[in-house]
Design a protein around this motif. Structure first.
Motif, short mmCIF file in Angstrom:
data_model
loop_
_atom_site.label_atom_id
_atom_site.label_comp_id
_atom_site.label_asym_id
_atom_site.label_seq_id
_atom_site.Cartn_x
_atom_site.Cartn_y
_atom_site.Cartn_z
N ALA A 53 0.88 -1.26 -0.06
CA ALA A 53 0.04 -0.04 -0.06
C ALA A 53 0.94 1.30 -0.02
O ALA A 53 1.71 1.49 0.94
CB ALA A 53 -0.77 -0.19 1.15
N LEU A 54 0.59 2.11 -1.35
CA LEU A 54 1.40 3.32 -1.14
C LEU A 54 0.63 4.67 -0.61
O LEU A 54 -0.57 4.49 -1.10
CB LEU A 54 1.94 3.55 -2.57
N TYR A 55 1.40 5.77 -0.30
CA TYR A 55 0.52 6.65 0.11
C TYR A 55 1.72 7.96 -0.05
O TYR A 55 2.62 7.94 0.24
CB TYR A 55 -0.02 6.95 1.34
N ALA A 56 1.35 8.94 -0.86
CA ALA A 56 2.06 10.18 -1.04
C ALA A 56 1.93 11.07 0.29
O ALA A 56 0.76 11.68 0.39
CB ALA A 56 1.74 10.96 -2.34
N LEU A 57 3.00 11.15 0.96
CA LEU A 57 2.84 11.93 2.27
C LEU A 57 3.21 13.34 1.80
O LEU A 57 4.27 13.73 0.97
CB LEU A 57 3.79 11.33 3.47
N PRO A 58 2.88 14.43 2.58
CA PRO A 58 3.33 15.83 2.18
C PRO A 58 4.82 16.31 2.73
O PRO A 58 5.05 15.36 3.70
CB PRO A 58 2.29 16.69 3.11
N PHE A 59 5.43 16.98 2.14
CA PHE A 59 6.68 17.24 2.46
C PHE A 59 7.17 18.83 2.05
O PHE A 59 6.34 19.26 1.18
CB PHE A 59 7.73 16.45 1.95
N SER A 60 7.89 19.33 2.66
CA SER A 60 8.09 20.75 2.54
C SER A 60 9.53 20.95 1.77
O SER A 60 10.69 20.15 2.03
CB SER A 60 8.36 21.82 3.65
N GLU A 61 9.32 21.94 0.64
CA GLU A 61 10.51 22.38 -0.15
C GLU A 61 11.06 23.82 0.32
O GLU A 61 12.03 24.14 -0.27
CB GLU A 61 10.24 22.37 -1.60
N GLN A 62 10.42 24.36 1.19
CA GLN A 62 10.69 25.53 1.99
C GLN A 62 11.14 25.54 3.06
O GLN A 62 10.22 24.96 4.09
CB GLN A 62 9.55 26.54 1.61
N GLU A 63 12.11 26.26 3.50
CA GLU A 63 12.57 26.19 4.98
C GLU A 63 11.53 26.77 5.86
O GLU A 63 11.39 26.27 7.11
CB GLU A 63 13.74 27.29 4.99
N ASP A 64 10.67 27.70 5.51
CA ASP A 64 9.71 28.41 6.64
C ASP A 64 8.43 27.64 6.69
O ASP A 64 7.43 28.00 7.16
CB ASP A 64 9.47 29.78 6.14
N VAL A 65 8.24 26.56 5.86
CA VAL A 65 7.08 25.83 6.02
C VAL A 65 7.51 24.32 6.76
O VAL A 65 8.33 23.66 6.30
CB VAL A 65 6.56 25.29 4.33
#
Length: 119
Positions: A53-65
């Motif tokens: 089972a796969l799920y796309a988790l959120p991640f940040s590409e900005q330091e302030d997020v």
């Protein structure tokens, strides 16, 4: 790789448990999005099945997020096949068995800015 069609005895159910957005409190100067979701994988067949089972988790590409992810149970795989944020669970389902995975995301961003994110 070639797919051989859907497996009729494996069922996937996805549920949004909570979604809240707004100021996180008096002492924090950022906005926060909280989201809780769950998915269940069910084997309705008569034979045991191994499922990824796969799920796309959120991640940040900005330091302030800031992004915090909690998963129960924890994923067996992270960044599946070098795809950033894709988590995987290796599930062995007995006949008639159901496995549930609960995910909670908390995303903080600076006040006055907007966040555009959708699971």
């Amino acid at each position: 790789e070639i797919g051989f069609g859907p497996m009729d005895t494996i069922r996937l159910t996805w549920t949004q448990l909570e979604r809240g957005e707004g100021d996180a409190g008096v002492f924090r100067r950022s906005d926060t999005l909280r989201e809780a979701v769950a998915f269940e994988v069910e084997n309705t067949g008569t034979r045991p099945r191994d499922v990824l089972a796969l799920y796309a988790l959120p991640f940040s590409e900005q330091e302030d997020v800031g992004v915090e992810v909690r998963a129960d149970p924890s994923p067996d795989l992270r960044d599946w096949e070098d795809r950033r944020g894709v988590a995987g669970w290796n599930l062995t389902l007995a006949p008639g068995a159901t496995t549930r995975v609960e995910l909670t995301f908390e995303i903080d961003w600076p006040e006055g800015q907007q966040l555009f994110w959708q699971p």
